[in-house]
Design a protein around this motif. Structure first.
Motif, short mmCIF file in Angstrom:
data_model
loop_
_atom_site.label_atom_id
_atom_site.label_comp_id
_atom_site.label_asym_id
_atom_site.label_seq_id
_atom_site.Cartn_x
_atom_site.Cartn_y
_atom_site.Cartn_z
N ALA A 81 -1.41 -5.31 3.01
CA ALA A 81 -0.08 -4.75 3.47
C ALA A 81 0.12 -4.54 4.88
O ALA A 81 -0.75 -4.43 5.70
N LYS A 82 1.64 -4.71 5.25
CA LYS A 82 1.81 -4.76 6.39
C LYS A 82 1.62 -3.11 6.82
O LYS A 82 1.23 -2.82 8.01
N MET A 90 11.86 21.22 -0.94
CA MET A 90 10.50 21.11 -1.53
C MET A 90 9.46 21.71 -0.67
O MET A 90 9.35 21.02 0.57
N VAL A 106 0.99 -9.48 7.12
CA VAL A 106 2.27 -9.77 6.87
C VAL A 106 2.63 -11.12 6.21
O VAL A 106 2.33 -12.01 6.75
N LEU A 107 3.05 -10.94 5.17
CA LEU A 107 3.30 -12.21 4.11
C LEU A 107 4.71 -12.58 4.41
O LEU A 107 5.74 -11.78 4.42
N TYR A 110 8.74 1.32 5.02
CA TYR A 110 7.65 1.80 4.21
C TYR A 110 8.16 3.01 3.54
O TYR A 110 8.22 4.07 4.37
N VAL A 138 3.02 3.95 -2.70
CA VAL A 138 2.49 4.78 -3.75
C VAL A 138 2.21 3.79 -5.00
O VAL A 138 1.34 3.61 -5.97
N ALA A 173 7.34 14.95 -1.99
CA ALA A 173 7.92 14.28 -3.27
C ALA A 173 7.77 15.32 -4.33
O ALA A 173 6.53 15.93 -4.50
N ALA A 191 0.90 -1.16 -0.12
CA ALA A 191 0.16 -0.01 0.11
C ALA A 191 0.95 1.35 -0.28
O ALA A 191 0.48 2.40 0.65
N ALA A 211 9.05 10.20 1.23
CA ALA A 211 9.39 11.07 0.12
C ALA A 211 9.11 12.60 0.07
O ALA A 211 8.09 12.90 0.56
N LEU A 240 13.87 4.63 2.90
CA LEU A 240 15.07 3.95 1.93
C LEU A 240 14.54 3.77 0.61
O LEU A 240 13.37 3.10 0.68
N TYR A 298 6.99 8.18 -7.20
CA TYR A 298 5.85 8.96 -7.36
C TYR A 298 5.64 9.50 -8.94
O TYR A 298 4.69 9.37 -9.53
N GLN A 299 6.87 9.97 -9.16
CA GLN A 299 6.91 10.81 -10.60
C GLN A 299 6.79 9.53 -11.84
O GLN A 299 6.50 10.17 -12.87
N ILE A 343 16.16 13.17 5.81
CA ILE A 343 15.34 14.61 5.36
C ILE A 343 15.28 15.01 6.91
O ILE A 343 15.06 14.51 7.91
N HIS A 370 11.69 1.08 -7.90
CA HIS A 370 11.60 2.43 -8.39
C HIS A 370 12.38 3.54 -7.92
O HIS A 370 12.46 4.53 -8.28
N TRP A 411 12.28 7.62 -7.88
CA TRP A 411 11.04 8.07 -8.88
C TRP A 411 9.70 7.21 -8.76
O TRP A 411 8.97 7.45 -9.73
P1 FAD Z 1 6.82 1.30 -0.32
O1 FAD Z 1 6.28 2.72 -0.19
O2 FAD Z 1 7.79 0.75 0.46
O3 FAD Z 1 5.48 0.36 -0.19
C1 FAD Z 1 5.76 -1.16 0.03
C2 FAD Z 1 4.34 -1.51 0.77
O4 FAD Z 1 4.62 -3.18 0.42
C3 FAD Z 1 4.09 -1.23 1.85
O5 FAD Z 1 2.68 -1.08 2.09
C4 FAD Z 1 4.61 -2.58 2.78
O6 FAD Z 1 3.82 -2.81 4.01
C5 FAD Z 1 4.21 -3.63 1.74
N1 FAD Z 1 5.04 -4.77 2.08
C6 FAD Z 1 6.21 -5.14 1.51
N2 FAD Z 1 6.55 -6.37 1.91
C7 FAD Z 1 5.55 -7.14 2.72
C8 FAD Z 1 5.08 -8.42 3.16
N3 FAD Z 1 5.90 -9.36 3.22
N4 FAD Z 1 3.74 -8.43 3.79
C9 FAD Z 1 2.93 -7.37 3.95
N5 FAD Z 1 3.09 -6.16 3.28
C10 FAD Z 1 4.66 -5.89 2.61
N6 FAD Z 1 10.15 9.77 -5.57
C11 FAD Z 1 9.55 10.62 -6.45
O7 FAD Z 1 8.96 10.23 -7.35
N7 FAD Z 1 9.95 11.86 -6.27
C12 FAD Z 1 10.44 12.28 -5.07
O8 FAD Z 1 10.65 13.78 -4.87
C13 FAD Z 1 10.95 11.52 -4.27
N8 FAD Z 1 11.53 11.72 -3.10
C14 FAD Z 1 12.18 10.78 -2.16
C15 FAD Z 1 12.85 11.30 -0.88
C16 FAD Z 1 13.19 10.15 -0.22
C17 FAD Z 1 13.87 10.48 1.23
C18 FAD Z 1 12.87 8.87 -0.22
C19 FAD Z 1 13.39 7.59 0.71
C20 FAD Z 1 12.16 8.41 -1.40
C21 FAD Z 1 11.78 9.50 -2.46
N9 FAD Z 1 11.35 8.77 -3.50
C22 FAD Z 1 10.84 9.97 -4.47
C23 FAD Z 1 11.17 7.83 -3.98
C24 FAD Z 1 9.71 7.00 -3.56
O9 FAD Z 1 9.45 7.48 -2.25
C25 FAD Z 1 9.75 5.54 -3.84
O10 FAD Z 1 10.19 5.23 -5.15
C26 FAD Z 1 8.25 4.94 -3.59
O11 FAD Z 1 7.81 5.43 -2.30
C27 FAD Z 1 8.44 3.43 -3.55
O12 FAD Z 1 6.78 2.92 -3.36
P2 FAD Z 1 6.39 1.59 -3.23
O13 FAD Z 1 5.09 1.63 -3.14
O14 FAD Z 1 7.14 0.75 -4.29
O15 FAD Z 1 7.24 1.03 -1.82
#
Ligand code: FAD
Length: 364
Positions: free
Chosen positions: A32-33, A245, A171-172, A43, A11, A50, A9, A48, A305, A337-338, A217, A332, A335
């Motif tokens: 999602a966890k 930002m 949690v899987l 998470y 982006v 962002a 859950a 971000a 992270l 969000y973008q 940050i 990702h 990037w």
């Molecule tokens: P996550 O947000 O980590 O979500 C993963 C999901 O999977 C969570 O809900 C988690 O609970 C669930 N999950 C994982 N494993 C399990 C499991 N085994 N069981 C149950 N649930 C699980 N991006 C931009 O586009 N623009 C920006 O300006 C930008 N700035 C950033 C600045 C910082 C400091 C950081 C850290 C990141 C930035 N990013 C930016 C990058 C962006 O935040 C990430 O690419 C994006 O949030 C990744 O999203 P995701 O949904 O793939 O992962």
């Protein structure tokens, strides 16, 4: 109606669920966890900035190209989503240029001297020498957005809920466990794997190409004026970067940051925090009205992270077991969000391929 379970859950998971739900022909459960509202080192999405600073090295990459028009449209069509227009300013330092190429911790693609995104981003222009701060070789400016992630993630969840998507915490330990987690009580036909960085630890995936890029940050109440700056490097080390930002709807101002590869430390480092604030005040003295870093009113220090992956994002389908398919959407980096709508669009295409293939087999 195909039964879909989305794992994640952040982006990536929420945007995939939303774009699939818009098709109106799936029964979707998000598992999602961590959910919007949580802050946790596992998470990434809430941490971000962002904003939109195009990073792809591939000029034909569709993910960022296809996302920008959607985010720009949301600014006016859905002001409650927490996105507003901000000008971005990308500055290339003299010191970071070698053999005509800019080397940058955050992304070489962003700092390219003839970037592919100049045709995509509105109001793109190269800066004149008189507009450059000391030590900068060149720079550009374009229309971007800043997303208040504390508002936008719950907004995405709400959009999904409106279209009938169900949500469950779990949690899987293995991807195949998602098969039995649909709210319908029936087995899922398709699992969307949007597990972000944890794709490297999830049974059945265990992707060893996935690694973190730690980003620290500082979120402050002080307001910045003018464009959001980012520079190709800083004098504080190879993995320290500068960006500022201002978030929409009173979300404060994000001061960044760092891009430390393979660093899993979830605790904010106070020395890094001081350097981040110093760099921000140098770039935007008006932030503290000339009072230096003592003038900051801090909301929170944070660490996220970025889910990086050698070879880039993984968006592809894979069959597990006899009848279940997984569509992966993770890795990702900085990037997420973008690129979110472009990636979700590809997820929808892959789901359509699976559904059509299953449909034609069922007819035989
Ligand atoms: P996550 O947000 O980590 O979500 C993963 C999901 O999977 C969570 O809900 C988690 O609970 C669930 N999950 C994982 N494993 C399990 C499991 N085994 N069981 C149950 N649930 C699980 N991006 C931009 O586009 N623009 C920006 O300006 C930008 N700035 C950033 C600045 C910082 C400091 C950081 C850290 C990141 C930035 N990013 C930016 C990058 C962006 O935040 C990430 O690419 C994006 O949030 C990744 O999203 P995701 O949904 O793939 O992962």
């Amino acid at each position: 109606m195909p039964i879909i379970v989305v794992l994640g859950a952040g982006v990536s998971g929420l945007t995939s669920a939303l774009q699939l739900a818009k098709q109106g022909n799936h029964q979707i459960t998000v598992i999602a966890k961590h959910m919007p509202g949580d802050y946790d080192i596992e998470y990434t999405s809430p941490w971000a900035g962002a904003n939109v600073l195009p990073m792809s090295l591939n000029k034909d990459s569709r993910y960022e190209r296809r996302t920008w028009p959607v985010l720009r449209r949301l600014v006016t069509e859905a002001p409650e989503a927490g996105i507003h227009i901000q000008t971005a300013r990308v500055l290339r330092r003299e010191k970071d240029i070698a053999a005509g190429q800019v080397k940058a911790a955050l992304s070489d693609g962003l700092f390219d001297q003839n970037p592919w995104y100049k045709e995509v981003m509105d109001n793109f222009r190269e800066l004149s020498p008189s507009e450059l701060p000391p030590g900068m070789h060149s720079g550009c400016e374009f229309m971007s957005v800043c997303i208040n992630t504390a508002i936008y993630l719950p907004w995405l969840l709400g959009q999904c809920a409106k279209l009938g998507v169900h949500f469950k915490r779990a949690v899987l330990s293995h991807i195949s466990e998602a098969t039995s987690m649909s709210h319908t009580g029936k087995n899922a036909d398709i699992i969307i794997n949007a597990s972000g960085l944890l794709a490297c630890k999830l049974g059945g995936v265990m992707d060893k190409k996935v690694y973190p890029a730690r980003g620290q940050i500082v979120l402050v109440r002080n307001e910045a004026s003018g464009a959001m700056p980012t520079t190709s490097g800083t004098d504080d080390g190879d993995d320290e970067i500068l960006y500022v930002m201002q978030r929409a709807l009173g979300g404060g101002t994000i001061l960044g940051g760092t891009y430390a590869k393979n660093n899993w430390d979830g605790n904010p480092d106070p020395n890094i925090a001081v350097r981040i604030m110093k760099r921000a005040v140098e770039a935007h003295p008006e932030l503290t009205e000339g009072k230096g870093i003592e003038g900051f009113s801090i909301i929170r220090h944070g660490v996220g992270l970025r889910p990086c992956r050698e070879g880039g994002v993984r968006i592809e389908k894979e069959k597990i077991g006899d009848t279940t398919w997984v569509v992966h959407n993770y890795g990702h980096a900085g990037w997420g969000y973008q690129g979110s709508y472009g990636c979700a669009e590809r997820v929808v295409e892959l789901v359509d391929e699976i559904v059509n293939e299953k449909g034609s087999k069922a007819k035989l």
